[in-house]
Design an enzyme around this catalytic site. Sequence first.
Site, PDB file in Angstrom:
ATOM      1  N   HIS A 266     -38.539  30.257 -55.953  1.00 37.92           N
ATOM      2  CA  HIS A 266     -38.316  29.407 -57.119  1.00 37.92           C
ATOM      3  C   HIS A 266     -36.997  28.679 -56.907  1.00 37.92           C
ATOM      4  O   HIS A 266     -36.076  28.777 -57.725  1.00 37.92           O
ATOM      5  CB  HIS A 266     -38.334  30.231 -58.413  1.00 37.92           C
ATOM      6  CG  HIS A 266     -39.285  29.692 -59.422  1.00 37.92           C
ATOM      7  ND1 HIS A 266     -39.079  29.746 -60.767  1.00 37.92           N
ATOM      8  CD2 HIS A 266     -40.477  29.050 -59.271  1.00 37.92           C
ATOM      9  CE1 HIS A 266     -40.097  29.181 -61.400  1.00 37.92           C
ATOM     10  NE2 HIS A 266     -40.949  28.756 -60.509  1.00 37.92           N
TER      11      HIS A 266
ATOM     12  N   HIS B 213     -47.056  22.268 -52.174  1.00 41.08           N
ATOM     13  CA  HIS B 213     -46.968  23.597 -52.763  1.00 41.08           C
ATOM     14  C   HIS B 213     -48.334  24.268 -52.846  1.00 41.08           C
ATOM     15  O   HIS B 213     -48.471  25.454 -52.566  1.00 41.08           O
ATOM     16  CB  HIS B 213     -46.346  23.483 -54.156  1.00 41.08           C
ATOM     17  CG  HIS B 213     -45.968  24.797 -54.751  1.00 41.08           C
ATOM     18  ND1 HIS B 213     -44.734  25.368 -54.550  1.00 41.08           N
ATOM     19  CD2 HIS B 213     -46.663  25.669 -55.514  1.00 41.08           C
ATOM     20  CE1 HIS B 213     -44.687  26.531 -55.172  1.00 41.08           C
ATOM     21  NE2 HIS B 213     -45.847  26.737 -55.763  1.00 41.08           N
TER      22      HIS B 213
END
Lengths: 230, 736
Positions: B97, B51
């Site tokens: 998300h 990430h």
Amino acid sequence: MKAAIVVFPGINRERDMAIALETCSGQKPRMVWHKETDLSGLDLVVIPGGFSYGDYLRCGAMAAQSPVMGAIRAHAARGGHILGVCNGFQILTEAGLLPGALLRNAGLRFLSMDCHLRVERADTAFTGHYQTGAVFRSPMAHGDGNYFADDGTLDRLEGENRVAFRYVTPAGETTAAANRNGSARNIAGIYSENLRVLGLMPHPEDLVDPLMGGTDGKPLFDGLVAALAA
Amino acid sequence: MAPQPNKRDVNQQLAREFGLSADEYARVLDIMGRTPSLTELGIFSVMWSEHCSYKSSRVWLKTLPTKAPWVIHGPGENAGVVDIGEGLAAIFKMESHNHPSFIEPYQGAATGVGGILRDVFTMGARPIANLNALRFGDPALARTKRIVDGVVRGIGGYGNCVGVPTVGGEINFHPSYNGNPLVNAMTVGIADKTKIFLSAAAGLGNPVVYVGSKTGRDGIHGATMASAEFGKDSEEKRPTVQVGDPFTEKLLIEACLELMATDAIVAIQDMGAAGLTSSSVEMAGKGGVGIELDLDQVPQRETHMTAYEMMLSESQERMLMVLRPDRQDVARAIFEKWDLDFAVIGVLTDTGRIVVKHQGEIEADIPLDPLAEQAPLYHRPTEETPKRAPLGEVADPVGLAAALETLIACPDLASRAWVWDQYDSTVGGQTVKRPGGADAAIVKIEGRKLALALTTDCTPRYVFADPEAGGAQAVAEAWRNITATGALPLAITDNMNFANPEKPLIMGQFAASIRGMSAACVALDFPVVSGNVSLYNETEGKPILPTPAIGGLGVLQDAAQAIGLGLAPGLDLVLVGTTKGWLGQSLWLREVAGREEGPPPPVDLAAERFNGDFVRGQILQGHVRACHDVSDGGLLVAVTEMALGGDTGANLLPGPAGVAAHAFWFGEDQGRYVLAVNDAAGVLQAAAFVGVPAIRIGTSGGAELTLPDGTPMSLDALRRANEHFFPAWMNATGQA
């Protein structure tokens, strides 16, 4: 017309309201932070929409305890005009300046769409530029707009001709389908006893420019300017 | 370091639990020259996570076109920045998300909106619009219904409260998203182009200031760590799903913008993924300075938090700033006015290291350059997706009318009004075209004529069948949607959602999508200025369809020139672009013929550009009353959407000979637009003059859509079919 817009933490339609007031009056309204305590010398105090204090506890409940509320009550007691829209309407009911309460929408979902409103009387400072019975379009955007009051209060509001606007079909009929949030007797807005405090859920301030889809909301502000111009 | 209770020994086993490979852990030992502390290992593991480090995708992302004369800041900052004229800059980005939205749909989606808002206002922009790109599983599953309901409520709950209008987005359904929905949120803001705030820290001795919400134990280490493995104190350390507080975010927006009007800020960054760790490391690293943090000063929501917990917490609505020392009091007064925490938690140093102190102990002391420079970078093996066999002839099993009824009622084409009606799209008073009103949302800049056109697009089934063509198509469709309003497309943000990159076929999808996107970006002068990568989107070994979601931004000099898609009576309908009747991977093929086959429609980028520039020119010259691009469902669906949008019928002419009727009306050939014009002859002549293919396909008027075979279809019936799916699905009692 000397106008002020009260800003509580979490209010978010104060700029929309300022644009509408300036469009119709040519003057920028005064922006009042909720900790101010002096509102003297004003013709109109506006409590705009948004989520004051995040709608935590209950919509409008915390804002109703804010320092500025004393000045707003004094303004009302002096016979000053007050416009509360959406969260502003909720705050006025929480502060006891208007009767009743705004509950969660009947469908339990946020509702953002245009609605049609019928003008119940055209002889107030807010509606002088509409005709009685006229229907106009307005955006609305709320999760808690379901107007509630006990039958005695509703009867009294109707008996005293204090219902300002009702949710109707484009043809002006008070049907259940036109009353998306489930408000008692299709009520979208009400007046105080002296007709100088108006609370309503929809947002006429977002429809004052043809670019945004129409000017149906403009007569409300034009009417205020005409009625309150010094 | 003093031993602390409940602390695990740091070793390769723990590093593995933290997501570091043996090789990566060896590199940590090499950099540190000793065994790292728990806090240090935590910092390495999050900074080197997929990430934060983009370790699998970086080599490919670097190949994307990111430059144009109007690009002020491309990828690498919190968001992309483009010059929109009149001294203003648009700042925008899209971010995923996905995983949190599957675990806890409401909060996952809500905090996704909150996070992307912070990426934009941290650069000095007032957010003026939110969009989203959502993908869900099979609607027949009760779980899908629960996720859709929660995600929509979460996006509305956060966006409505902060007072940023949600003006656009897209939704697809496909079983590949059953265990892995995609929630991509995009924010667009506006700033003075001479007042853009960046994150590079500077100024030896300058204070490092924490503002916003207090730090709790939420989101520690995301989902990479199993809490039970911490032993007896697992309850204490269990990472909990982050909870959004849009009220605090609204205060944070106003306080930051108020502070940004002064000259107090040297650098600023939001605390997003990996919280205090990534914000402090990135700010110091970019500035080439050192940073020393005193965690005793961090505002804390819970008691007895450790350094490890504070450094890895992902509590929401927090920002980190470097201030001019002589402006500290000005800044403090603004945050106190807004009832937000304000704490000096550190100082910039010249050591080139991040030093973290807590309760008199040094909990971490890491050199910043090696942490960044020696971050892992993988050239993962790729495998090309085999080309699909041509579809061949497909007979029409049902005829045009029945196919149209099926298509406009199917979940992928049904009216999204049920969703839009839960998003405040008008707050701000600048929304010129609301959701569904035009191919792109149009939001005006307050006090000016200038307006932005905004859209999100991707067709995952195309990308799956041919990742390169699909990548190009996603960019082209965003460009087309902006063009169809009359706006000039300027730049995109990308949200690359893919499955496990360690599988060569998946990495091959990624690489090919990037190739296709790059080609389209170059051909259309539509560079990538920001983006986000979300990998490992698979559940129980089942990968999602590759989904490179594109967020596009365009500009209109005068908002009054924007046109919508709704028909008015008495107009001619003109089709611009070439129709060969491409049914491969079309919705008609899937929904009507029951097949998901063939190659997707090719994108001829030269024709795309040519046709689009022609259409935009016609719109800006005032010749076009409504315009809609032809995409999912093909031409007849496009015309139907225009008819429903304007509550006006149409009378359609037969298509040209040589293309079967169903292929002409439902094929998904690219680069096409339907224009509703006063004067077809003039537009056709102009098209012929420049060599753009254009034909007249009908006229508008009445309360029916009359098909080319003469079948009349009532608009009311079409509307009922189109509006049925969402409310019926969501209001059905019991399990779907």
